[in-house]
Design a protein around this motif. Structure first.
Motif, mmCIF file in Angstrom:
data_model
loop_
_atom_site.group_PDB
_atom_site.id
_atom_site.type_symbol
_atom_site.label_atom_id
_atom_site.label_comp_id
_atom_site.label_asym_id
_atom_site.label_seq_id
_atom_site.Cartn_x
_atom_site.Cartn_y
_atom_site.Cartn_z
ATOM 1 N N MET A 183 -29.649 -15.181 13.002
ATOM 2 C CA MET A 183 -28.837 -16.254 12.415
ATOM 3 C C MET A 183 -27.373 -15.829 12.373
ATOM 4 S SD MET A 183 -31.229 -17.536 9.266
ATOM 5 C CE MET A 183 -30.090 -18.810 8.767
ATOM 6 N N PRO A 184 -26.470 -16.751 12.667
ATOM 7 C CA PRO A 184 -25.046 -16.404 12.560
ATOM 8 C C PRO A 184 -24.657 -16.126 11.112
ATOM 9 C CG PRO A 184 -25.319 -18.745 13.016
ATOM 10 C CD PRO A 184 -26.690 -18.124 13.063
ATOM 11 N N GLN A 185 -23.665 -15.289 10.947
ATOM 12 C CA GLN A 185 -23.163 -14.970 9.603
ATOM 13 C C GLN A 185 -22.647 -16.261 8.966
ATOM 14 O OE1 GLN A 185 -23.726 -12.088 8.475
ATOM 15 N NE2 GLN A 185 -22.589 -12.048 6.581
ATOM 16 N N PRO A 186 -23.116 -16.591 7.745
ATOM 17 C CA PRO A 186 -22.658 -17.840 7.119
ATOM 18 C C PRO A 186 -21.179 -17.768 6.733
ATOM 19 C CG PRO A 186 -24.075 -16.618 5.623
ATOM 20 C CD PRO A 186 -24.072 -15.876 6.924
ATOM 21 N N THR A 187 -20.552 -18.925 6.776
ATOM 22 C CA THR A 187 -19.162 -19.028 6.332
ATOM 23 C C THR A 187 -19.142 -18.954 4.804
ATOM 24 O OG1 THR A 187 -19.246 -21.427 6.089
ATOM 25 C CG2 THR A 187 -18.641 -20.560 8.282
ATOM 26 N N PRO A 188 -17.994 -18.717 4.211
ATOM 27 C CA PRO A 188 -17.926 -18.731 2.745
ATOM 28 C C PRO A 188 -18.412 -20.053 2.156
ATOM 29 C CG PRO A 188 -15.953 -17.726 3.639
ATOM 30 C CD PRO A 188 -16.728 -18.275 4.812
ATOM 31 N N GLU A 189 -18.124 -21.157 2.827
ATOM 32 C CA GLU A 189 -18.574 -22.456 2.341
ATOM 33 C C GLU A 189 -20.101 -22.560 2.387
ATOM 34 O OE1 GLU A 189 -16.196 -22.103 4.798
ATOM 35 O OE2 GLU A 189 -14.458 -22.515 3.526
ATOM 36 N N GLN A 190 -20.692 -22.059 3.475
ATOM 37 C CA GLN A 190 -22.156 -22.070 3.593
ATOM 38 C C GLN A 190 -22.795 -21.161 2.541
ATOM 39 O OE1 GLN A 190 -22.145 -20.937 7.744
ATOM 40 N NE2 GLN A 190 -22.885 -22.971 8.366
ATOM 41 N N MET A 191 -22.176 -20.030 2.274
ATOM 42 C CA MET A 191 -22.682 -19.120 1.232
ATOM 43 C C MET A 191 -22.645 -19.823 -0.124
ATOM 44 S SD MET A 191 -23.840 -16.220 2.261
ATOM 45 C CE MET A 191 -23.812 -15.260 0.775
ATOM 46 N N GLN A 192 -21.579 -20.544 -0.377
ATOM 47 C CA GLN A 192 -21.448 -21.280 -1.633
ATOM 48 C C GLN A 192 -22.525 -22.364 -1.730
ATOM 49 O OE1 GLN A 192 -17.622 -23.197 -2.220
ATOM 50 N NE2 GLN A 192 -17.774 -22.872 -4.426
ATOM 51 N N GLU A 193 -22.803 -23.050 -0.625
ATOM 52 C CA GLU A 193 -23.856 -24.069 -0.602
ATOM 53 C C GLU A 193 -25.231 -23.446 -0.861
ATOM 54 O OE1 GLU A 193 -23.714 -26.243 3.077
ATOM 55 O OE2 GLU A 193 -21.648 -26.899 2.726
ATOM 56 N N MET A 194 -25.500 -22.290 -0.226
ATOM 57 C CA MET A 194 -26.779 -21.611 -0.427
ATOM 58 C C MET A 194 -26.934 -21.172 -1.885
ATOM 59 S SD MET A 194 -27.605 -19.428 3.023
ATOM 60 C CE MET A 194 -26.027 -18.616 3.196
ATOM 61 N N SER A 195 -25.881 -20.618 -2.440
ATOM 62 C CA SER A 195 -25.922 -20.203 -3.846
ATOM 63 C C SER A 195 -26.157 -21.400 -4.754
ATOM 64 C CB SER A 195 -24.627 -19.500 -4.243
ATOM 65 O OG SER A 195 -24.526 -18.252 -3.608
ATOM 66 N N ALA A 196 -25.485 -22.504 -4.468
ATOM 67 C CA ALA A 196 -25.653 -23.713 -5.277
ATOM 68 C C ALA A 196 -27.090 -24.219 -5.193
ATOM 69 C CB ALA A 196 -24.674 -24.797 -4.828
ATOM 70 N N ALA A 197 -27.705 -24.129 -4.010
ATOM 71 C CA ALA A 197 -29.094 -24.570 -3.856
ATOM 72 C C ALA A 197 -30.036 -23.686 -4.673
ATOM 73 C CB ALA A 197 -29.488 -24.554 -2.381
ATOM 74 N N TRP A 198 -29.834 -22.373 -4.620
ATOM 75 C CA TRP A 198 -30.691 -21.458 -5.392
ATOM 76 C C TRP A 198 -30.514 -21.673 -6.894
ATOM 77 C CZ3 TRP A 198 -34.543 -18.025 -4.366
ATOM 78 C CH2 TRP A 198 -34.838 -17.813 -3.019
ATOM 79 N N PHE A 199 -29.286 -21.768 -7.345
ATOM 80 C CA PHE A 199 -29.055 -21.960 -8.778
ATOM 81 C C PHE A 199 -29.485 -23.354 -9.226
ATOM 82 C CE2 PHE A 199 -25.975 -18.388 -8.083
ATOM 83 C CZ PHE A 199 -26.724 -17.451 -8.769
ATOM 84 N N GLY A 200 -29.394 -24.334 -8.338
ATOM 85 C CA GLY A 200 -29.896 -25.665 -8.651
ATOM 86 C C GLY A 200 -31.405 -25.649 -8.846
ATOM 87 N N TRP A 201 -32.112 -24.901 -7.967
ATOM 88 C CA TRP A 201 -33.565 -24.771 -8.132
ATOM 89 C C TRP A 201 -33.879 -24.071 -9.456
ATOM 90 C CZ3 TRP A 201 -36.492 -20.157 -8.188
ATOM 91 C CH2 TRP A 201 -37.866 -20.370 -8.342
ATOM 92 N N ARG A 202 -33.165 -22.996 -9.749
ATOM 93 C CA ARG A 202 -33.377 -22.266 -11.012
ATOM 94 C C ARG A 202 -33.190 -23.206 -12.197
ATOM 95 N NH1 ARG A 202 -28.651 -18.768 -12.902
ATOM 96 N NH2 ARG A 202 -27.994 -20.914 -13.214
ATOM 97 N N ASP A 203 -32.158 -24.021 -12.147
ATOM 98 C CA ASP A 203 -31.892 -24.949 -13.241
ATOM 99 C C ASP A 203 -32.986 -26.012 -13.363
ATOM 100 O OD1 ASP A 203 -29.605 -23.468 -13.706
ATOM 101 O OD2 ASP A 203 -28.245 -24.954 -12.810
ATOM 102 N N ARG A 204 -33.532 -26.481 -12.220
ATOM 103 C CA ARG A 204 -34.630 -27.459 -12.256
ATOM 104 C C ARG A 204 -35.886 -26.847 -12.869
ATOM 105 N NH1 ARG A 204 -32.590 -28.497 -7.256
ATOM 106 N NH2 ARG A 204 -34.305 -27.504 -6.146
ATOM 107 N N VAL A 205 -36.132 -25.569 -12.587
ATOM 108 C CA VAL A 205 -37.306 -24.886 -13.143
ATOM 109 C C VAL A 205 -37.138 -24.706 -14.653
ATOM 110 C CG1 VAL A 205 -38.556 -22.689 -13.144
ATOM 111 C CG2 VAL A 205 -37.941 -23.777 -10.989
ATOM 112 N N GLY A 206 -35.920 -24.517 -15.090
ATOM 113 C CA GLY A 206 -35.605 -24.443 -16.521
ATOM 114 C C GLY A 206 -36.317 -23.313 -17.241
ATOM 115 N N SER A 207 -36.938 -23.640 -18.370
ATOM 116 C CA SER A 207 -37.548 -22.612 -19.219
ATOM 117 C C SER A 207 -38.776 -21.968 -18.590
ATOM 118 C CB SER A 207 -37.921 -23.213 -20.577
ATOM 119 O OG SER A 207 -38.904 -24.223 -20.411
#
Length: 103
Positions: free
Chosen positions: A18-42
């Motif tokens: 896979m090509p090295q992600p751009t900073p914007e893509q890294m930010q999107e990936m992080s947002a997706a992971w933290f969004g999942w964490r937030d949906r899982v909640g407690s």
């Protein structure tokens, strides 16, 4: 409630290709992971961390883990809906943690 260990796996050759992600893509990936964490909640017990093989016979497809809490395996599977790891083509192995009874 039971705890479930999530093991994140992916093909190392595919990941390396896979090509090295751009900073914007890294930010999107992080947002997706933290969004999942937030949906899982407690139900999130341990968000986890990435892993790297440390012994010669370690499974190189394992790239990280999380621990969640759920009433059943089906409930744990439901928490994986829309998970960013599977959206990227990865696989998630689910293990129920069975406490060791002392005594």
């Amino acid at each position: 409630m039971s705890h479930y260990l999530l093991i994140y796996r992916a093909d190392p050759a595919a990941m390396a290709a896979m090509p090295q992600p751009t900073p914007e893509q890294m930010q999107e990936m992080s947002a997706a992971w933290f969004g999942w964490r937030d949906r899982v909640g407690s139900a999130m017990v341990d968000f986890g961390d990435p892993t790297e093989p440390a012994s010669a016979d370690a499974d190189p497809t394992v790239g990280g883990y999380s621990i969640i809490e759920a009433d059943s395996h089906d409930a744990a599977q439901a928490l994986l809906a829309g998970h960013p790891h599977t959206a990227m083509g990865g696989q998630i192995d689910v293990y129920e943690v069975t406490p060791f009874a002392m005594g």
